[in-house]
Design a protein around this motif. Structure first.
Motif, PDB file in Angstrom:
ATOM      1  N   SER A  23      62.749  61.182 -40.851  1.00 49.68           N
ATOM      2  CA  SER A  23      64.164  61.227 -40.467  1.00 49.68           C
ATOM      3  C   SER A  23      65.006  61.840 -41.577  1.00 49.68           C
ATOM      4  CB  SER A  23      64.676  59.826 -40.130  1.00 49.68           C
ATOM      5  OG  SER A  23      64.026  59.325 -38.994  1.00 49.68           O
ATOM      6  N   VAL A  27      67.224  65.205 -41.599  1.00 48.49           N
ATOM      7  CA  VAL A  27      68.644  65.177 -41.968  1.00 48.49           C
ATOM      8  C   VAL A  27      68.902  66.216 -43.060  1.00 48.49           C
ATOM      9  CG1 VAL A  27      70.473  63.818 -43.062  1.00 48.49           C
ATOM     10  CG2 VAL A  27      69.087  62.810 -41.246  1.00 48.49           C
ATOM     11  N   VAL A  69      68.741  60.948 -36.873  1.00 46.49           N
ATOM     12  CA  VAL A  69      69.015  62.285 -37.406  1.00 46.49           C
ATOM     13  C   VAL A  69      70.302  62.840 -36.789  1.00 46.49           C
ATOM     14  CG1 VAL A  69      68.150  64.662 -37.545  1.00 46.49           C
ATOM     15  CG2 VAL A  69      66.609  62.752 -37.949  1.00 46.49           C
ATOM     16  N   SER A  73      73.127  63.406 -39.629  1.00 48.65           N
ATOM     17  CA  SER A  73      73.226  64.804 -40.077  1.00 48.65           C
ATOM     18  C   SER A  73      74.662  65.284 -40.261  1.00 48.65           C
ATOM     19  CB  SER A  73      72.481  65.730 -39.125  1.00 48.65           C
ATOM     20  OG  SER A  73      71.109  65.477 -39.186  1.00 48.65           O
TER      21      SER A  73
END
Length: 178
Positions: A23, A27, A69, A73
């Motif tokens: 993850s 990101v 994510v 992000s």
């Protein structure tokens, strides 16, 4: 022709260390790719570089990774690069979180990559349009879709191919070792 296989997604759960590692890698890629492409004025609403890694996370590792994510992000990107701008941040967080969740959820239900991808793209955009209608009614909702057509086309062209290649060359090898 790209067909559905039973190899993906590699469903990662909250208790697995791999979940957090993958993850955070996605990101990082979601933050780094737009920053890099902005150096060549190729990123942002036109090419949607952040969207790719959110979709990959969901399609490859399930809804948990996709949701994480998708939500982290844009927040990490804003914290590090101030992109996207604060006025767009809530709607982009919502849109990307829905993308990642929907892509992963549908793949975990063994839906075809194409159906999962297109459904996630539609659901994410619908969520953003609803957000705009509720909280920013003066904004024309069709504008962000028209601007992002090149990114949508790239997503439809590249994401299934990359997923197929990963299935064929990376994940399948590890599947055969019992």
């Amino acid at each position: 022709m790209i067909t559905q296989t039973k190899i993906l997604p590699k469903v990662l759960t909250f208790t697995q260390i791999k979940y957090y590692l993958f993850s955070f890698i996605f990101v990082g890629l979601s933050v780094g790719a737009p920053w890099f492409l902005h150096q060549f004025t190729m990123a942002g609403p036109k090419f949607l570089p952040m969207h790719f890694f959110v979709m990959f996370a969901g399609l490859l590792f399930g809804w948990r990774a996709g949701l994480l994510v998708g939500a982290l992000s844009p927040l990490a990107s804003y914290g590090l690069t101030h992109m996207p701008v604060m006025a767009l941040l809530p709607q982009i967080v919502l849109e990307l979180a829905v993308y990642g969740f929907a892509a992963g959820f549908l793949r975990e239900r063994h839906w075809n990559i194409w159906i999962s991808l297109v459904s996630a793209m539609v659901l994410g955009r619908v969520a953003r349009i609803l957000f705009l209608l509720l909280f920013v009614p003066e904004v024309e909702t069709a504008q962000f879709i028209q601007t992002s057509v090149p990114g949508i086309v790239l997503q439809l062209a590249l994401i299934p191919v990359v997923i197929y290649l990963l299935q064929k060359f990376l994940f399948k090898k590890s599947e055969t070792k019992i």
